[in-house]
Every structure is written in structure tokens, then in C-alpha cells.
Motif scaffolding. Structure first.
Motif, PDB file in Angstrom:
ATOM      1  N   LEU A  30       0.944  -1.197  -0.110  1.00  0.00           N
ATOM      2  CA  LEU A  30       0.107   0.043  -0.064  1.00  0.00           C
ATOM      3  C   LEU A  30       0.922   1.241   0.026  1.00  0.00           C
ATOM      4  O   LEU A  30       0.210   2.374  -0.668  1.00  0.00           O
ATOM      5  CB  LEU A  30      -0.861  -0.038   0.961  1.00  0.00           C
ATOM      6  N   THR A  31       2.135   1.223   0.743  1.00  0.00           N
ATOM      7  CA  THR A  31       3.028   2.503   0.607  1.00  0.00           C
ATOM      8  C   THR A  31       3.460   2.508  -0.753  1.00  0.00           C
ATOM      9  O   THR A  31       3.791   3.973  -0.965  1.00  0.00           O
ATOM     10  CB  THR A  31       3.990   2.088   1.736  1.00  0.00           C
ATOM     11  N   GLY A  32       3.877   1.535  -1.201  1.00  0.00           N
ATOM     12  CA  GLY A  32       4.317   1.567  -2.721  1.00  0.00           C
ATOM     13  C   GLY A  32       3.416   2.117  -3.337  1.00  0.00           C
ATOM     14  O   GLY A  32       3.843   2.825  -4.377  1.00  0.00           O
ATOM     15  N   ALA A  36       3.984   5.571  -5.778  1.00  0.00           N
ATOM     16  CA  ALA A  36       3.765   5.322  -7.153  1.00  0.00           C
ATOM     17  C   ALA A  36       2.551   6.415  -7.726  1.00  0.00           C
ATOM     18  O   ALA A  36       2.702   6.898  -8.899  1.00  0.00           O
ATOM     19  CB  ALA A  36       3.459   3.935  -7.544  1.00  0.00           C
ATOM     20  N   SER A  37       1.490   6.557  -6.963  1.00  0.00           N
ATOM     21  CA  SER A  37       0.427   7.340  -7.304  1.00  0.00           C
ATOM     22  C   SER A  37       0.817   8.868  -7.184  1.00  0.00           C
ATOM     23  O   SER A  37       0.280   9.665  -7.975  1.00  0.00           O
ATOM     24  CB  SER A  37      -0.842   7.206  -6.641  1.00  0.00           C
ATOM     25  N   GLY A  38       1.656   9.047  -6.453  1.00  0.00           N
ATOM     26  CA  GLY A  38       2.121  10.401  -6.403  1.00  0.00           C
ATOM     27  C   GLY A  38       1.507  11.413  -5.310  1.00  0.00           C
ATOM     28  O   GLY A  38       1.629  12.630  -5.082  1.00  0.00           O
ATOM     29  N   VAL A 438      -2.114   5.638   5.001  1.00  0.00           N
ATOM     30  CA  VAL A 438      -1.918   5.276   3.510  1.00  0.00           C
ATOM     31  C   VAL A 438      -3.270   5.032   2.811  1.00  0.00           C
ATOM     32  O   VAL A 438      -3.357   5.370   1.792  1.00  0.00           O
ATOM     33  CB  VAL A 438      -1.237   3.912   3.477  1.00  0.00           C
ATOM     34  N   ILE A 439      -4.180   4.240   3.311  1.00  0.00           N
ATOM     35  CA  ILE A 439      -5.677   4.025   2.746  1.00  0.00           C
ATOM     36  C   ILE A 439      -6.244   5.244   2.401  1.00  0.00           C
ATOM     37  O   ILE A 439      -6.771   5.393   1.113  1.00  0.00           O
ATOM     38  CB  ILE A 439      -6.304   3.109   3.525  1.00  0.00           C
ATOM     39  N   MET A 440      -6.052   6.269   3.117  1.00  0.00           N
ATOM     40  CA  MET A 440      -6.920   7.769   3.173  1.00  0.00           C
ATOM     41  C   MET A 440      -5.981   8.523   2.038  1.00  0.00           C
ATOM     42  O   MET A 440      -6.616   8.881   1.164  1.00  0.00           O
ATOM     43  CB  MET A 440      -7.014   8.544   4.452  1.00  0.00           C
ATOM     44  N   ALA A 441      -4.793   8.270   2.062  1.00  0.00           N
ATOM     45  CA  ALA A 441      -4.250   8.922   0.938  1.00  0.00           C
ATOM     46  C   ALA A 441      -4.341   8.397  -0.512  1.00  0.00           C
ATOM     47  O   ALA A 441      -4.553   9.060  -1.524  1.00  0.00           O
ATOM     48  CB  ALA A 441      -2.662   8.838   1.102  1.00  0.00           C
ATOM     49  N   PRO A 445      -7.186   9.885  -4.739  1.00  0.00           N
ATOM     50  CA  PRO A 445      -7.208   9.824  -6.157  1.00  0.00           C
ATOM     51  C   PRO A 445      -8.017   8.577  -6.648  1.00  0.00           C
ATOM     52  O   PRO A 445      -8.651   8.768  -7.898  1.00  0.00           O
ATOM     53  CB  PRO A 445      -5.899   9.871  -6.518  1.00  0.00           C
ATOM     54  N   THR A 446      -8.537   7.957  -6.056  1.00  0.00           N
ATOM     55  CA  THR A 446      -9.376   6.586  -6.248  1.00  0.00           C
ATOM     56  C   THR A 446     -10.645   6.868  -6.335  1.00  0.00           C
ATOM     57  O   THR A 446     -11.252   6.675  -7.405  1.00  0.00           O
ATOM     58  CB  THR A 446      -8.932   5.438  -5.399  1.00  0.00           C
TER      59      THR A 446
END
Length: 594
Positions: A30-32, A36-38, A438-441, A445-446
Motif C-alpha cells: 500500500l505504501t508503494g 507510485a500514485s504521487g 496510507v489508505i486515506m491517501a 485519487p481513487t
């Protein structure tokens, strides 16, 4: 002393590192994905990051002043909310102010220009027959040359699969060839799109006319425009934006009108259009689709209602019997012609496709407006202001300070009461916090999730929910030690009972969050969403981290020997001595007296 049962449970408890490895891999993945999504920080709502506030005022139409009422205003709010959410915007606020104003708050980071166009656009769609058309400025409209005779049968699956594609190809070729001049009005696609179905045909034998004047073009007998409409058409200059914006103002659906549209060459055309034959409300649904079969690119497919299908079949059947340009129908969106295809037979399938020079964004915007309906009122944009995040930033800072104080108090309590066990509790809290962040971040964008102040409150409340799960498990382990069991059996025997309690408690919290999310709107949904998310993560952390970690720690001498700082000292807990099986002494026999 009780012994562990052998079998599957014993095998599972003997390898707790598997669960720890699983949750570690999930955190790394998830962190990766986050990096990766920026998007390495959660997306903030308008109260924390600022944004754009739009004020819209309802404008009464002539003779319909009573249309501005609470029912229509509430309907407009609902449609605007769906439109903005259809753009992937979350945490947008749409609410009424007074009896004729609507306030739209859009968080920072959203395409505010695109959102402004969506919320205020009435999206009035009509299908009108074309009476006359020519290039703006007085020139003849370009006529595409014929490129073959595609055959189509609107009834039957085979025709739908094959001839529809041929018709689309034909329309695209004619639009491409549209730059070659001919004196006949154009049937080329506009820059926004062209309606194509299996029964829209390429005319292999167009009939040229000597000039494109309204009288010459409108040789339809009963379809001839009256003198007033011809005068408006003669002085209509669609090359001027101010003129295009007012073309056809005041015309009702039952009136003939003038309008402007842009062809595939980027040239503006002007039209005389008959009364609307099909209304936009007759469109049941619309979707943006990437048509890779015929190479048409992004298209908008429309499906008509039962009544709309009948109307569409009637008007296309009538137009098919007329000569160009009166065999064309114009798709008019908010007074502008977005497509003007012609037909050669009735369209009875109840489906249509608008294709042409669409991009993904423009096709989705059009499908969005058509799907979510037309606004019952016309709105004027009164003001657009930028909202600063100064107040929200202060409140966020105060909330974070309160959360930090609460977390510090929880840790101090754990250290004082559980001592060595507090290490497991704090580590579990850190894992839960990492997963939540991490999930909130990633959700920003999702799905467009935006973190607002109520959502921050939900995350702070989750600290207590997570700590409560640890306490339930620790107390069950302590109860087993008080019964005289050693640590390792106590850890395993306490887990089934603690697990049941934790699941029931978290289920109640999640149910409350779900109900709150469904029955509320706006910012309160942010609190409910965060509460539900952290409740689910609590179950994941307890099962995959807390329990396996405690199993591993129970094998260490510090905990297994009951050190006084471990929090599991049998003497401090008042443990009973181990149960031993001893033969019960026989009771002395009593002698009976005579």
C-alpha cells in the motif's frame, strides 16, 4: 495444567510469523502504491484546504415565475450533487440559501472550471427537425461527397452488430471529406459529436441546390419558416459569441427557432429548426463509451424510454421521406446544435450513439448531464469566491492537539497498568495508524475521498475503539493466568473468548457508522466513513498483528517467567496455585446408636 489441543489450531498458533509477514507485505504494498500514485498525503476537504464557492441564482422564465419553489430548488440541488460527484468530486457541498439561491462549495484540487460548467448547465436537450442551414457569414454549407452505400436493418441483432458499424464508418468518412465544397447543407458531424445508429445512412446521391438561402432550402411546404423567423435567421451571425449565446432565447419546445452549431472543420453554421420532436427527458440513460470496433473514438450512447423510442421512431420516419436538408434532425443542447445527422429510414431500436470529435472528458461530461437530467430551473452565476483554509487550519491544529493529548493519555494508562504488554498495544496502534493514513491517501485519487474536520474526529475516536480491543484480549489472558495457567496456554485459551467479544463490539460500531453514512449528508458522512474504515482496520490489526505478536512474546523469558514489569506477574494478579489431582479423603463412618 491444561494442554493445547493438537491439530490445525496448534499448527496455526505455532507459526504466528505468517500473519505478521502478511500484514507487513500489505503495508509495504500500500505504501508503494501511495508513492507510485504521487499522492503521499490525504486529499483535504474545503474546510481544511480551501476551495471554490459558487453562488447560483434561479432565473424565472417568461410566464413561469411560480416555477421557483421549494420542490424545484430541492430537485436542482439533488441533480447538482450527482453531477459534481459524477466528476469524481467528493465532499462537495450543495445547499439552498434563501428561496432562490444555491451555494456550491468545491474543495481545492478539483477542476473548478469544469465543475462550474456542470452545476449551472440546464442541459436542455431537444431533437428538432432541420428546416434550413448554411455557414455563418452567408456562405454555402459544405456538403460531403458520398463514400459508398452502407446497408442497415434496424431490426435484428445481426444488423445491430454489423450495419451500425458501417454507418458509423460512413459518417466519419463524410465528416472527413466535409471540407470539399458543395452547395447542399451539411450533414457533417459537429466538433462535439454526430449521432450515428444502424439506420443513419450516408447519402450516396446528394441533391445539390443552387444556393443555401432559407427559402431555397426550406422547400418542405408546411415546414417553410414564417417571415419573422426568416428575418432572425438572415441577421444571425454565429461567428460572434455574444450572438450565439442569445440565439433562440425565449423559444419554447413547441416553437420553431434559430440556433448555431459548429461543423467538423471548426466553422459555425446557423439553422432554422422546427418544434422539438423528442425531449431530453425521453433519454433513459447515457454513457461515455470508447468505440474501438469502428475507430470512432469516444462516443456517447443513448437509450430512450418507451415513449421516447416511439417519438424518435416517428420523427426519423417522417424525416426519411424528405429531401436534404429537411431529412436531418438537430440534436440541440442548451440552444446549441451539437450534431445534425440525416436519416434514410425510421430508427425503431430505441438506441442512438453520438460520435465525432469527442475526448474522454467531453464525452463523460455530456453523458453526465444527460444521465442526471435537466435542471428544472435556469440559474445565473451570481458570484464565484475563493475560500481560504485559515479557519479550518486552526481547527485542524486544535483537533490534532486534542488527538495527541488523548493518544498520550492512552499510552500512559497502558504503561501504568499493563507495563510490558503496553509495547504490544502501542505497536498495534502504530500499525493501525499507518494503514489508516496510507489508505486515506490512496482513496483521494481513487474515489475522491476528502479528509474534513468530522473525518479527523472519526479518526481520533478510533483510537479508543482500537485500544479497547487490546484491553479486552489482555484482560482475558490475565483471567486465565489468575486461574493458575502458565502464559502460553493462557494466550491461546483467552483468544477464542476475546475474539468473540471484539467482533461483536466492532460489528456494532461498524453498523452505527454505516447507518450514519446512509442517513446523513455532507460532512457528517466523512465522520461515518472514517469511523467505519478504522473499525474494519481494527479487526485486521487485532487478528493479523496483535494476536500473533503476543503469541511470539509469550515465548520470551521476560513474559513467560512472569516478570514484575511484564504486566503478567502471577503474584501481582493474585493467581491461584496450579490445580493438582489428589485423591479425596474418605469421610469417617458414623456409628448409629441403637
Amino acid at each position: 495444567m491444561a494442554a493445547l489441543k493438537k491439530g490445525r489450531n496448534a499448527s496455526a498458533t505455532s507459526k504466528p510469523w505468517r500473519s505478521l509477514a502478511l500484514i507487513l507485505i500489505a503495508i509495504v504494498a500500500l505504501t508503494g502504491g501511495m508513492f507510485a500514485s504521487g499522492h503521499t498525503t490525504p486529499r483535504l476537504g474545503i474546510d481544511l484546504a480551501g476551495g471554490t464557492s459558487i453562488t447560483l441564482a434561479a432565473v424565472p422564465e417568461a410566464g413561469q415565475e411560480s416555477a421557483i419553489n421549494k420542490t424545484n430548488m430541492d430537485t436542482a440541488v439533488s441533480i447538482m450533487e450527482r453531477r459534481v460527484n459524477g466528476l469524481g468530486v467528493s465532499e462537495a457541498e450543495v445547499q439552498t440559501q434563501g428561496d432562490r439561491n444555491i451555494i456550491v462549495n468545491i474543495p481545492k484540487g478539483t477542476n473548478s472550471k469544469q465543475a462550474r460548467e456542470q452545476v449551472g448547465t440546464t442541459a436542455k436537450l431537444y431533437f428538432r427537425p432541420v428546416i434550413a442551414t448554411e455557414l455563418a457569414g452567408g456562405g454555402a454549407a459544405p456538403q460531403p461527397s458520398a463514400t459508398g452505400e452502407p446497408s442497415a436493418d434496424p431490426s435484428g441483432d445481426k444488423a445491430d452488430d454489423t450495419s451500425g458499424d458501417k454507418a458509423t464508418d460512413g459518417a466519419s468518412e463524410k465528416a472527413t471529406d466535409g471540407s470539399s465544397a458543395s452547395a447542399t447543407p451539411s450533414s457533417s458531424a459537429t466538433t462535439q459529436g454526430r449521432a450515428v445508429t444502424d439506420a443513419l445512412k450516408a447519402d450516396e446521391s446528394p441533391t445539390p441546390t443552387d444556393k443555401a438561402s432559407p427559402s431555397a432550402s426550406a422547400t418542405g411546404g408546411a415546414s417553410d419558416p414564417d417571415a419573422k423567423l426568416q428575418a432572425a435567421y438572415a441577421k444571425l451571425d454565429c461567428t460572434k459569441e455574444s450572438v450565439r449565446a442569445t440565439a433562440g432565447d425565449g423559444a419554447r419546445a413547441t416553437d420553431s427557432t434559430v440556433a448555431c452549431g459548429q461543423n467538423s472543420s471548426g466553422q459555425w453554421q446557423k439553422y432554422i429548426l422546427g418544434p422539438a420532436a423528442v425531449d431530453g427527458t425521453d433519454v433513459d440513460e447515457a454513457d461515455a463509451v470508447l468505440n474501438t470496433t469502428s475507430g470512432a473514438g469516444w462516443t456517447v450512447t443513448m437509450k430512450f424510454t418507451g415513449e421516447g423510442s416511439k417519438k424518435f421512431a416517428d420523427i426519423t420516419g417522417q424525416l426519411a421521406q424528405k429531401q436534404s436538408p429537411q431529412n436531418q434532425f438537430a440534436i440541440v443542447l442548451d440552444g446549441e446544435v451539437v450534431s445534425d445527422p440525416y436519416v434514410r429510414q425510421a430508427l425503431t431500436g430505441g438506441n442512438a450513439e453520438i460520435s465525432g470529435n469527442f475526448t474522454q472528458q467531453s464525452s463523460q461530461e455530456l453523458a453526465n448531464m444527460l444521465s442526471y437530467g435537466a435542471l428544472p430551473l435556469t440559474f445565473r452565476e451570481d458570484s464565484v469566491t475563493t475560500v481560504t483554509a485559515a479557519l479550518g487550519g486552526e481547527q485542524l491544529q486544535a483537533g490534532l492537539i486534542a488527538g495527541a493529548i488523548g493518544l498520550a493519555l492512552v499510552i500512559l494508562y497502558l504503561l501504568f497498568y499493563y507495563r510490558g504488554l503496553s509495547f504490544i498495544a502501542v505497536a498495534s496502534l502504530l500499525v493501525s495508524a499507518a494503514l489508516t493514513y496510507v489508505i486515506m491517501a490512496l482513496l483521494g485519487p481513487t474515489i475522491g475521498f476528502a479528509l474534513n474536520l468530522p473525518a479527523v474526529c472519526g479518526a481520533i475516536v478510533a483510537i479508543g475503539i482500537t485500544a479497547d480491543s487490546f484491553i479486552v484480549y489482555f484482560e482475558r489472558v490475565r483471567d486465565e493466568i489468575r486461574e493458575g495457567r502458565s502464559l502460553r496456554p493462557a494466550v491461546e485459551r483467552a483468544w477464542p473468548r476475546a475474539r468473540r467479544t471484539i467482533l461483536v463490539s466492532d460489528f456494532v460500531s461498524f453498523l452505527a457508522a454505516a447507518v450514519l453514512f446512509v442517513v446523513t449528508v455532507g460532512k457528517v458522512q466523512g465522520f461515518a466513513f472514517t469511523l467505519g474504515l478504522t473499525t474494519v482496520l481494527d479487526v485486521v490489526v487485532v487478528f493479523l498483528f496483535t494476536k500473533p505478536l503476543l503469541t511470539l512474546m509469550a515465548r520470551r523469558k521476560f513474559f513467560a517467567s512472569g516478570h514484575k514489569w511484564s504486566g503478567l506477574d502471577p503474584k501481582a494478579l493474585g493467581a491461584k496455585p496450579p490445580l493438582r489431582r489428589t485423591r479425596r479423603p474418605s469421610a469417617p463412618a458414623q456409628t448409629k446408636e441403637a
